[in-house]
Design an enzyme around this catalytic site. Structure first.
Site, PDB file in Angstrom:
ATOM      1  N   SER A  58     -12.110 125.995  22.139  1.00  0.00           N
ATOM      2  CA  SER A  58     -12.658 124.656  21.907  1.00  0.00           C
ATOM      3  C   SER A  58     -12.157 123.594  22.876  1.00  0.00           C
ATOM      4  O   SER A  58     -12.621 122.447  22.830  1.00  0.00           O
ATOM      5  CB  SER A  58     -12.360 124.210  20.472  1.00  0.00           C
ATOM      6  OG  SER A  58     -13.212 124.880  19.564  1.00  0.00           O
ATOM      7  N   LYS A  61     -14.665 121.614  24.798  1.00  0.00           N
ATOM      8  CA  LYS A  61     -15.278 120.382  24.303  1.00  0.00           C
ATOM      9  C   LYS A  61     -14.800 119.140  25.056  1.00  0.00           C
ATOM     10  O   LYS A  61     -15.421 118.076  24.955  1.00  0.00           O
ATOM     11  CB  LYS A  61     -15.021 120.249  22.811  1.00  0.00           C
ATOM     12  CG  LYS A  61     -15.680 121.359  21.976  1.00  0.00           C
ATOM     13  CD  LYS A  61     -15.377 121.207  20.503  1.00  0.00           C
ATOM     14  CE  LYS A  61     -16.130 122.235  19.659  1.00  0.00           C
ATOM     15  NZ  LYS A  61     -15.518 123.564  19.640  1.00  0.00           N
ATOM     16  N   SER A 118     -14.153 119.364  15.630  1.00  0.00           N
ATOM     17  CA  SER A 118     -14.349 120.494  16.550  1.00  0.00           C
ATOM     18  C   SER A 118     -15.630 121.260  16.229  1.00  0.00           C
ATOM     19  O   SER A 118     -15.692 122.490  16.331  1.00  0.00           O
ATOM     20  CB  SER A 118     -13.143 121.440  16.509  1.00  0.00           C
ATOM     21  OG  SER A 118     -13.103 122.248  17.666  1.00  0.00           O
TER      22      SER A 118
END
Length: 377
Positions: A58, A61, A118
């Site tokens: 993640s 991101k 997230s």
């Protein structure tokens, strides 16, 4: 005789020991890769395998957020704009903010869902709103990575779901985090320190434990998959200094927070940031030949900050080396000299010095006069 030899050995070793004590010993972390960077100078204070290609999970991101902030600034999307939720966004697996197919969601809610919760579904919705589909958005991610100088990264999706061709490095993530903080300071301050977000009657906390442990930490992002392990890119500001820490491949959520804090504390406790010159502050003035002006002021386009072990600041020495016989025209920002920095007479770094103003070429008569003068030099 033995005592005398022992005494001589101790005396000979004292300078070496004193020198060794001056240099901080960096921590060894329980992680696959890590890096600590001083934001103002871009200097790397310590690291381990910073160029090893690893799955970012993640942490991807951060790039999706960077492009989203850029799209808002450019007017491609707006914060209060509503975005339709596609089947693909709704079905995206992994961590989610739980948006529903067929509904419309505000861009700002998607940003919070991506950054705080997230949400992989939020990433896909944003990617589709900006680029039409996630495949086009991935191409944008790779182009931006190249522009920022992220040489070890390849992106295949907006969320960080596993893909053999989806990878990055600790060094690249530090570059990206620093760019996000520098280029979008208001957005960074608004979203990355949020500790929770509620959407669709579901409250989810920010997974960055450091936000709850250390009040000087104000971002950035966690990541986790089985292959990547537990990862954290964090930043803290204490006084005027900001550090960016990247920890990849820790064994647990708790470990990535502990190791990151260990890294940040090391940088703040054992290093000082010394500003040598302010942005646009004249360092020197150079003679210009065949120009409308006879001199040009030179300096730095941004603050020149050196990060050195504590106590080493007074030992910094600088030497300006400039090219001989500088001819007009001179462009604003043109590199005209080099500032050589040394500590204890040991080279520490070379830094380009640029023109703080432009100097157009003189007319025919002025150029002829300077040509004659140059014959006698």
């Amino acid at each position: 005789m033995l005592k005398l030899r022992s005494l001589l050995f101790v005396l000979l070793c004292l300078p070496v020991l004193a020198a060794a004590q001056q240099l901080p010993t960096p921590p060894v972390l329980a992680a696959k890769s890590w890096l600590l960077v001083e934001s103002a100078s871009g200097q790397e204070l310590t690291g381990q395998a910073p160029d090893q290609r690893l799955e970012p999970a993640s942490l991807t991101k951060l790039m999706t957020a960077y492009l989203s902030f850029a799209a808002i600034r450019q007017g491609t999307i707006k914060l209060d704009q509503t975005v339709p939720v596609s089947q693909k966004a709704w079905k995206t697996g992994g961590s989610r903010m739980f948006i529903q197919v067929g509904t419309e969601v505000r861009v700002e809610d998607l940003l919070k869902g991506m950054i705080v919760q997230s949400g992989n579904d939020a990433c896909v919705a944003l990617a589709e709103a900006i680029a039409g589909d996630e495949e086009n958005f991935a191409q944008m991610m790779n182009r931006e990575a190249q522009r920022l100088g992220m040489k070890g990264s390849s992106f295949r999706n907006s969320s960080g779901l596993p893909d053999p061709q989806h990878y990055t490095t600790a060094r690249d993530l530090a570059i990206l985090a620093d760019a996000l903080i520098r280029d979008f300071p208001e957005e960074y301050a608004k979203y990355y320190s949020m500790k929770e977000f509620r959407y669709n009657n579901i409250r989810q906390p920010n997974r960055n434990r450091l936000l709850y442990i250390d009040p000087t930490v104000d971002g950035l992002k966690t990541g986790h998959t089985e292959a990547a392990g537990y990862c954290l890119v964090s930043s803290a500001k204490r006084g005027s200094r900001r550090l960016v820490s990247v920890v990849l491949g820790a064994a647990s959520d708790r470990a990535r927070a502990q190791e990151s804090l260990k890294l940040l504390n090391f940088g703040f406790q054992f290093y000082d940031a010394v500003q040598l010159y302010a942005k646009n502050e004249p360092v020197s003035t150079l003679k210009v030949w065949k120009g409308k002006e006879s001199t040009v002021k030179i300096g730095f386009a941004r603050d020149l900050v050196m990060t050195v072990p504590k106590g080493f600041g007074p030992k910094i020495k600088t030497e300006l080396v400039s090219q001989q016989r500088l001819m007009a025209p001179v462009a604003l920002g043109q590199v005209l000299a080099t500032l050589k920095v040394s500590i204890d007479d040991k080279a520490y770094g070379d830094y380009p010095v640029v023109a703080l103003e432009e100097v157009p070429a003189a007319g025919i008569l002025g150029r002829m006069i300077d040509s004659v003068r140059l014959w006698f030099l």
